[in-house]
Design a protein around this motif. Structure first.
Motif, PDB file in Angstrom:
ATOM      1  N   PRO A   1       0.842  -1.070  -0.085  1.00  0.00           N
ATOM      2  CA  PRO A   1       0.010  -0.127   0.205  1.00  0.00           C
ATOM      3  C   PRO A   1       0.709   1.275  -0.011  1.00  0.00           C
ATOM      4  O   PRO A   1       1.894   1.504   0.724  1.00  0.00           O
ATOM      5  CB  PRO A   1      -1.051   0.031   1.301  1.00  0.00           C
ATOM      6  N   LEU A   2       0.603   2.162  -0.832  1.00  0.00           N
ATOM      7  CA  LEU A   2       1.200   3.417  -0.836  1.00  0.00           C
ATOM      8  C   LEU A   2      -0.048   4.670  -1.036  1.00  0.00           C
ATOM      9  O   LEU A   2      -0.964   4.275  -1.610  1.00  0.00           O
ATOM     10  CB  LEU A   2       2.113   3.485  -2.091  1.00  0.00           C
ATOM     11  N   CYS A   3       0.407   5.792  -0.363  1.00  0.00           N
ATOM     12  CA  CYS A   3      -0.374   6.753  -0.549  1.00  0.00           C
ATOM     13  C   CYS A   3      -0.071   7.720  -1.840  1.00  0.00           C
ATOM     14  O   CYS A   3       0.846   7.412  -2.344  1.00  0.00           O
ATOM     15  CB  CYS A   3      -0.360   7.751   0.626  1.00  0.00           C
ATOM     16  N   VAL A   4      -0.646   8.664  -2.202  1.00  0.00           N
ATOM     17  CA  VAL A   4      -0.397   9.548  -3.261  1.00  0.00           C
ATOM     18  C   VAL A   4       0.799  10.061  -3.330  1.00  0.00           C
ATOM     19  O   VAL A   4       1.568  10.369  -4.339  1.00  0.00           O
ATOM     20  CB  VAL A   4      -1.578  10.343  -3.664  1.00  0.00           C
ATOM     21  N   CYS A   5       1.179  10.772  -2.028  1.00  0.00           N
ATOM     22  CA  CYS A   5       2.405  11.487  -1.787  1.00  0.00           C
ATOM     23  C   CYS A   5       3.596  10.519  -2.231  1.00  0.00           C
ATOM     24  O   CYS A   5       4.492  10.972  -2.822  1.00  0.00           O
ATOM     25  CB  CYS A   5       2.397  11.902  -0.435  1.00  0.00           C
ATOM     26  N   HIS A   6       3.521   9.317  -1.819  1.00  0.00           N
ATOM     27  CA  HIS A   6       4.790   8.215  -2.130  1.00  0.00           C
ATOM     28  C   HIS A   6       4.536   8.019  -3.488  1.00  0.00           C
ATOM     29  O   HIS A   6       5.760   8.057  -4.018  1.00  0.00           O
ATOM     30  CB  HIS A   6       4.382   6.765  -1.355  1.00  0.00           C
ATOM     31  N   LEU A   7       3.626   7.547  -4.017  1.00  0.00           N
ATOM     32  CA  LEU A   7       3.484   7.540  -5.427  1.00  0.00           C
ATOM     33  C   LEU A   7       4.118   8.651  -6.235  1.00  0.00           C
ATOM     34  O   LEU A   7       4.706   8.541  -7.418  1.00  0.00           O
ATOM     35  CB  LEU A   7       2.079   7.274  -6.074  1.00  0.00           C
ATOM     36  N   THR A   8       3.698   9.825  -5.997  1.00  0.00           N
ATOM     37  CA  THR A   8       4.057  10.994  -6.744  1.00  0.00           C
ATOM     38  C   THR A   8       5.758  11.268  -6.663  1.00  0.00           C
ATOM     39  O   THR A   8       6.413  11.436  -7.680  1.00  0.00           O
ATOM     40  CB  THR A   8       3.795  12.158  -5.848  1.00  0.00           C
ATOM     41  N   GLU A   9       6.434  10.868  -5.476  1.00  0.00           N
ATOM     42  CA  GLU A   9       7.788  10.840  -5.281  1.00  0.00           C
ATOM     43  C   GLU A   9       8.362   9.777  -6.077  1.00  0.00           C
ATOM     44  O   GLU A   9       9.402   9.852  -6.733  1.00  0.00           O
ATOM     45  CB  GLU A   9       8.318  10.649  -3.850  1.00  0.00           C
ATOM     46  N   ARG A  10       7.661   8.627  -5.998  1.00  0.00           N
ATOM     47  CA  ARG A  10       8.401   7.476  -6.687  1.00  0.00           C
ATOM     48  C   ARG A  10       8.217   7.409  -8.342  1.00  0.00           C
ATOM     49  O   ARG A  10       9.203   7.077  -9.039  1.00  0.00           O
ATOM     50  CB  ARG A  10       7.754   6.350  -6.212  1.00  0.00           C
ATOM     51  N   LEU A  11       7.154   8.037  -8.860  1.00  0.00           N
ATOM     52  CA  LEU A  11       6.921   7.931 -10.241  1.00  0.00           C
ATOM     53  C   LEU A  11       7.217   9.390 -10.835  1.00  0.00           C
ATOM     54  O   LEU A  11       7.304   9.264 -12.110  1.00  0.00           O
ATOM     55  CB  LEU A  11       5.349   7.631 -10.605  1.00  0.00           C
ATOM     56  N   GLY A  12       7.593  10.403  -9.978  1.00  0.00           N
ATOM     57  CA  GLY A  12       7.987  11.783 -10.671  1.00  0.00           C
ATOM     58  C   GLY A  12       6.897  12.261 -11.472  1.00  0.00           C
ATOM     59  O   GLY A  12       7.197  13.128 -12.507  1.00  0.00           O
ATOM     60  N   ALA A  13       5.705  12.255 -11.052  1.00  0.00           N
ATOM     61  CA  ALA A  13       4.556  13.160 -11.551  1.00  0.00           C
ATOM     62  C   ALA A  13       3.931  13.667 -10.416  1.00  0.00           C
ATOM     63  O   ALA A  13       4.253  13.606  -9.328  1.00  0.00           O
ATOM     64  CB  ALA A  13       3.644  11.796 -12.295  1.00  0.00           C
TER      65      ALA A  13
END
Length: 269
Positions: A35-47
């Protein structure tokens, strides 16, 4: 492996998601990290956060991910109902480095001996950091064997980020004369391969002319890091090193001999 399920629409939605760079990377991130929150996905995917939220909403609507609230944050995870065959496909993609796309390999296979050097265009939103660093590395490592340019979908009015100039200078590469350039039709016509280095540029990349290949590198924006001056500088340095690795890999896949350089080791103080 049986790729047919009892829900043809789900099959269509799943393979459609795999063909979308950001959605595929989100699914693989959830497979790898849970599970990941949007903030983690934002940092991980660069979007950007709005871009990630929009894509995750689509994945949830299609039944590929689920979500739950933890405090003030919404977390996403792979849907519990995701079939075993779908998870197996994601496992296979994860093992084959999904951040490296097949387009450049196809492009390399079509290069002919004696052909003019390939034209690489690195594209990001502001053309102030990641695409400029990629430009610098490709020019330094490829030399006359490759022609390189960079551009942005929304160029930064103040030009190249000074920290990007600084970390590249520490590695013997001068970006001080660079400026932020808008992408236009002539640049796209010039390019053989367009490499987007941030999620926003991948999402808003213009329609490419026939024969122009594209691949995407999901590189987080170091300019979004908050902390001390040292922490921010180190974030830029990590981005620089990440891009160097990717550029070396790209040149290798394109069959371009990397120059023997005497670039200095980066300063650590």
């Amino acid at each position: 492996m049986n790729l047919k399920s009892q829900n043809p629409q789900f099959d269509t939605d799943f393979f459609s998601a795999l063909n979308h760079t950001l959605r595929r990377q989100a699914l693989l991130s959830l497979l790898e990290r849970g599970p990941l929150c949007v903030c983690h996905l934002t940092e991980r995917l660069g979007a950007s956060q709005p871009t990630i939220s929009r894509q995750m909403a689509i994945l949830r609507e299609k039944g590929l991910v689920g979500s739950f609230r933890k405090g003030q944050w919404i977390y996403y995870d792979l849907a519990r109902e995701l079939p075993g065959w779908a998870r197996a496909i994601l496992d296979t993609l994860r093992e084959t480095r999904p951040d490296i796309q097949n387009q450049s390999l196809h492009f390399a296979q079509n290069l002919c001996p004696g052909q003019d050097p390939p034209h690489l265009l690195f594209l990001c939103t502001q053309n102030a950091c990641r695409s400029q660093i990629a430009f610098g590395w490709a020019r330094a490592l490829g030399g006359a064997r490759v022609e390189v340019r960079s551009a942005g979908t929304h160029p930064h009015p103040e030009g190249v980020n000074p920290l990007a100039v600084s970390v590249m200078h520490a590695r013997g590469i001068d970006l001080s004369g660079q400026s932020s350039t808008p992408v236009d039709a002539s640049l796209l016509q010039w390019a053989n391969l367009v490499v987007t280095v941030c999620g926003e540029a991948d999402e808003s990349c213009p329609v490419l002319p026939p024969g122009v290949q594209k691949e995407h590198w999901p590189i987080p924006d170091p300019d979004r890091i908050h902390g001390s001056s040292r922490e921010i500088f180190l974030a830029f340095a990590r981005t620089c090193d990440d891009i160097e690795t990717r550029v070396r890999d790209l040149l290798k896949r394109l069959g371009i001999e990397i120059l023997d350089t005497t670039l200095p080791s980066p300063a650590t103080n």
